[in-house]
Write a protein that holds these residues in place. Structure first.
Motif, PDB file in Angstrom:
ATOM      1  N   ALA A  66      36.712  30.802  34.236  1.00  0.00           N
ATOM      2  CA  ALA A  66      37.175  31.923  34.645  1.00  0.00           C
ATOM      3  C   ALA A  66      37.430  33.313  34.165  1.00  0.00           C
ATOM      4  CB  ALA A  66      37.711  31.583  36.526  1.00  0.00           C
ATOM      5  N   TYR A  67      38.318  32.375  33.047  1.00  0.00           N
ATOM      6  CA  TYR A  67      39.675  33.499  32.393  1.00  0.00           C
ATOM      7  C   TYR A  67      38.196  33.395  30.911  1.00  0.00           C
ATOM      8  CZ  TYR A  67      44.176  32.233  34.113  1.00  0.00           C
ATOM      9  OH  TYR A  67      45.056  32.704  35.215  1.00  0.00           O
ATOM     10  N   GLN A  68      37.598  33.222  30.655  1.00  0.00           N
ATOM     11  CA  GLN A  68      37.043  33.657  29.328  1.00  0.00           C
ATOM     12  C   GLN A  68      35.849  34.556  29.660  1.00  0.00           C
ATOM     13  OE1 GLN A  68      35.817  29.786  27.905  1.00  0.00           O
ATOM     14  NE2 GLN A  68      37.218  29.375  26.181  1.00  0.00           N
ATOM     15  N   ALA A  69      35.474  34.668  30.843  1.00  0.00           N
ATOM     16  CA  ALA A  69      34.713  35.544  31.254  1.00  0.00           C
ATOM     17  C   ALA A  69      35.109  36.086  33.011  1.00  0.00           C
ATOM     18  CB  ALA A  69      32.679  34.630  31.946  1.00  0.00           C
ATOM     19  N   PRO A  70      36.292  36.594  33.032  1.00  0.00           N
ATOM     20  CA  PRO A  70      36.848  37.016  34.211  1.00  0.00           C
ATOM     21  C   PRO A  70      35.651  37.809  34.761  1.00  0.00           C
ATOM     22  CG  PRO A  70      37.849  38.088  32.694  1.00  0.00           C
ATOM     23  CD  PRO A  70      36.567  37.117  31.657  1.00  0.00           C
ATOM     24  N   ILE A  71      35.851  38.470  36.195  1.00  0.00           N
ATOM     25  CA  ILE A  71      34.669  38.871  37.099  1.00  0.00           C
ATOM     26  C   ILE A  71      36.070  40.350  37.016  1.00  0.00           C
ATOM     27  CG2 ILE A  71      34.475  37.467  38.688  1.00  0.00           C
ATOM     28  CD1 ILE A  71      36.145  37.604  40.657  1.00  0.00           C
ATOM     29  N   LEU A  72      35.318  41.592  37.894  1.00  0.00           N
ATOM     30  CA  LEU A  72      35.714  43.100  37.189  1.00  0.00           C
ATOM     31  C   LEU A  72      35.504  43.053  39.021  1.00  0.00           C
ATOM     32  CD1 LEU A  72      36.418  45.245  35.398  1.00  0.00           C
ATOM     33  CD2 LEU A  72      34.612  45.693  35.315  1.00  0.00           C
ATOM     34  N   VAL A  73      36.820  43.524  39.262  1.00  0.00           N
ATOM     35  CA  VAL A  73      36.634  44.138  40.678  1.00  0.00           C
ATOM     36  C   VAL A  73      37.460  45.806  40.647  1.00  0.00           C
ATOM     37  CG1 VAL A  73      37.072  41.775  41.678  1.00  0.00           C
ATOM     38  CG2 VAL A  73      39.228  43.049  41.239  1.00  0.00           C
ATOM     39  N   CYS A  74      37.406  46.034  42.461  1.00  0.00           N
ATOM     40  CA  CYS A  74      38.588  46.937  42.804  1.00  0.00           C
ATOM     41  C   CYS A  74      39.107  46.973  44.077  1.00  0.00           C
ATOM     42  CB  CYS A  74      37.191  48.281  42.346  1.00  0.00           C
ATOM     43  SG  CYS A  74      35.649  48.257  43.671  1.00  0.00           S
ATOM     44  N   LYS A  75      39.889  47.084  43.775  1.00  0.00           N
ATOM     45  CA  LYS A  75      41.058  46.633  45.368  1.00  0.00           C
ATOM     46  C   LYS A  75      40.672  47.644  46.511  1.00  0.00           C
ATOM     47  CE  LYS A  75      45.232  44.935  46.176  1.00  0.00           C
ATOM     48  NZ  LYS A  75      46.938  44.721  45.755  1.00  0.00           N
ATOM     49  N   THR A  76      40.371  47.121  48.055  1.00  0.00           N
ATOM     50  CA  THR A  76      40.687  48.166  49.055  1.00  0.00           C
ATOM     51  C   THR A  76      41.818  48.500  49.063  1.00  0.00           C
ATOM     52  OG1 THR A  76      40.120  46.803  50.401  1.00  0.00           O
ATOM     53  CG2 THR A  76      38.400  47.156  49.080  1.00  0.00           C
ATOM     54  N   ALA A  77      41.533  49.201  50.417  1.00  0.00           N
ATOM     55  CA  ALA A  77      42.930  49.668  50.870  1.00  0.00           C
ATOM     56  C   ALA A  77      43.490  48.674  51.944  1.00  0.00           C
ATOM     57  CB  ALA A  77      43.186  50.810  51.967  1.00  0.00           C
ATOM     58  N   THR A  78      43.213  47.929  51.598  1.00  0.00           N
ATOM     59  CA  THR A  78      43.522  46.608  53.137  1.00  0.00           C
ATOM     60  C   THR A  78      44.016  45.600  51.637  1.00  0.00           C
ATOM     61  OG1 THR A  78      40.912  45.895  52.876  1.00  0.00           O
ATOM     62  CG2 THR A  78      41.694  46.873  55.088  1.00  0.00           C
ATOM     63  N   GLY A  79      43.457  45.534  50.692  1.00  0.00           N
ATOM     64  CA  GLY A  79      44.216  44.754  49.893  1.00  0.00           C
ATOM     65  C   GLY A  79      42.908  42.996  49.753  1.00  0.00           C
ATOM     66  N   HIS A  80      41.857  44.020  50.412  1.00  0.00           N
ATOM     67  CA  HIS A  80      40.113  42.743  49.321  1.00  0.00           C
ATOM     68  C   HIS A  80      39.746  43.127  48.242  1.00  0.00           C
ATOM     69  CE1 HIS A  80      40.862  41.465  53.958  1.00  0.00           C
ATOM     70  NE2 HIS A  80      40.566  40.662  52.968  1.00  0.00           N
ATOM     71  N   TYR A  81      39.430  42.433  47.587  1.00  0.00           N
ATOM     72  CA  TYR A  81      38.260  42.931  46.082  1.00  0.00           C
ATOM     73  C   TYR A  81      37.156  43.472  46.636  1.00  0.00           C
ATOM     74  CZ  TYR A  81      43.293  42.102  44.946  1.00  0.00           C
ATOM     75  OH  TYR A  81      44.643  42.095  44.474  1.00  0.00           O
ATOM     76  N   ARG A  82      36.417  44.163  45.706  1.00  0.00           N
ATOM     77  CA  ARG A  82      35.088  43.753  46.088  1.00  0.00           C
ATOM     78  C   ARG A  82      34.243  44.120  44.168  1.00  0.00           C
ATOM     79  NH1 ARG A  82      35.965  43.246  50.627  1.00  0.00           N
ATOM     80  NH2 ARG A  82      35.963  44.974  51.671  1.00  0.00           N
ATOM     81  N   LEU A  83      33.738  43.081  44.134  1.00  0.00           N
ATOM     82  CA  LEU A  83      33.059  42.200  42.437  1.00  0.00           C
ATOM     83  C   LEU A  83      32.267  43.530  42.385  1.00  0.00           C
ATOM     84  CD1 LEU A  83      32.033  38.796  41.585  1.00  0.00           C
ATOM     85  CD2 LEU A  83      30.594  40.676  41.629  1.00  0.00           C
ATOM     86  N   VAL A  84      32.268  44.347  40.926  1.00  0.00           N
ATOM     87  CA  VAL A  84      31.155  45.266  41.029  1.00  0.00           C
ATOM     88  C   VAL A  84      30.718  44.406  38.966  1.00  0.00           C
ATOM     89  CG1 VAL A  84      32.303  47.074  41.818  1.00  0.00           C
ATOM     90  CG2 VAL A  84      33.377  46.946  39.187  1.00  0.00           C
ATOM     91  N   SER A  85      31.192  43.893  39.235  1.00  0.00           N
ATOM     92  CA  SER A  85      30.927  42.627  37.511  1.00  0.00           C
ATOM     93  C   SER A  85      31.318  41.422  37.435  1.00  0.00           C
ATOM     94  CB  SER A  85      30.831  43.603  36.571  1.00  0.00           C
ATOM     95  OG  SER A  85      30.537  43.111  35.161  1.00  0.00           O
TER      96      SER A  85
END
Length: 193
Positions: A66-85
């Motif tokens: 997970a550190y060598q290939a981390p995920i790319l996310v965007c954070k929502t207004a409610t504090g959740h994270y949406r994976l985009v890559s």
């Protein structure tokens, strides 16, 4: 470079300029709606299945992955994270049931905002095309044909090589012959146009 490719380049530069590396609770990460739709339309994991069995892997090496290939996310207004890559890393973490513990923390690159739809599509396509075309040692014609057809063609655009997304990502590869030469596989095994 075409106009669409220039647009993607500018948007990526703006988006990635403010990316932050964070450790986030795994249970707060879910797939972005566009990523979920993509996954529902194509079984990526059956095509890119590794030969090893992840079940025997200790959690320490899963975290290292997970550190060598981390995920790319965007954070929502409610504090959740949406994976985009980072689908493959996310899938591995899910498969290992890593997210069942509420205190599980994973490394992520957090984008300052959700990417525009075309940028998000390029991020997602690069995420799944990279292992298939750039990292796999033993790629075969049927896997290439099935995957690229699913990811880059539609009723209006039946050619992989004429797809705007393909032209942005691989502008130098304009034909099946060039693709097969690059991958070192026979043109007889790839059924693309």
């Amino acid at each position: 470079m075409n106009e669409q490719a220039e647009f993607i380049k500018r948007e990526m530069a703006k988006l990635l300029a403010d990316v932050k590396f964070e450790r986030v609770p795994f249970h707060r990460v879910t797939l972005d709606k566009s990523v979920l739709l993509f996954v529902e339309n194509f079984n990526l994991f059956s095509t890119l299945k590794p030969s090893s069995d992840d079940a025997s892997e200790p959690s320490a090496t899963i975290m290292l992955d997970a550190y060598q290939a981390p995920i790319l996310v965007c954070k929502t207004a409610t504090g959740h994270y949406r994976l985009v890559s980072g689908l493959l890393t996310f899938h591995k973490l899910c498969k290992m049931k890593f997210g069942l513990k509420d205190d599980s923390i994973i490394p992520c690159f957090v984008l300052p905002r959700r990417p525009k739809s075309l940028v998000l599509r390029i991020l997602l396509l690069n995420d799944v095309v990279r292992p298939l075309l750039k990292q796999f040692v033993d790629v075969n014609g049927s896997t290439v044909t099935e995957s690229l057809h699913a990811w880059f063609t539609n009723d209006e655009q039946p050619s992989v090589f004429q797809s705007p997304e393909w032209q942005i990502m691989f502008p130098e590869i304009r034909s099946k012959t060039e693709l097969c030469k690059w991958l070192h596989i026979s043109t007889k095994t790839v059924k693309l146009r």
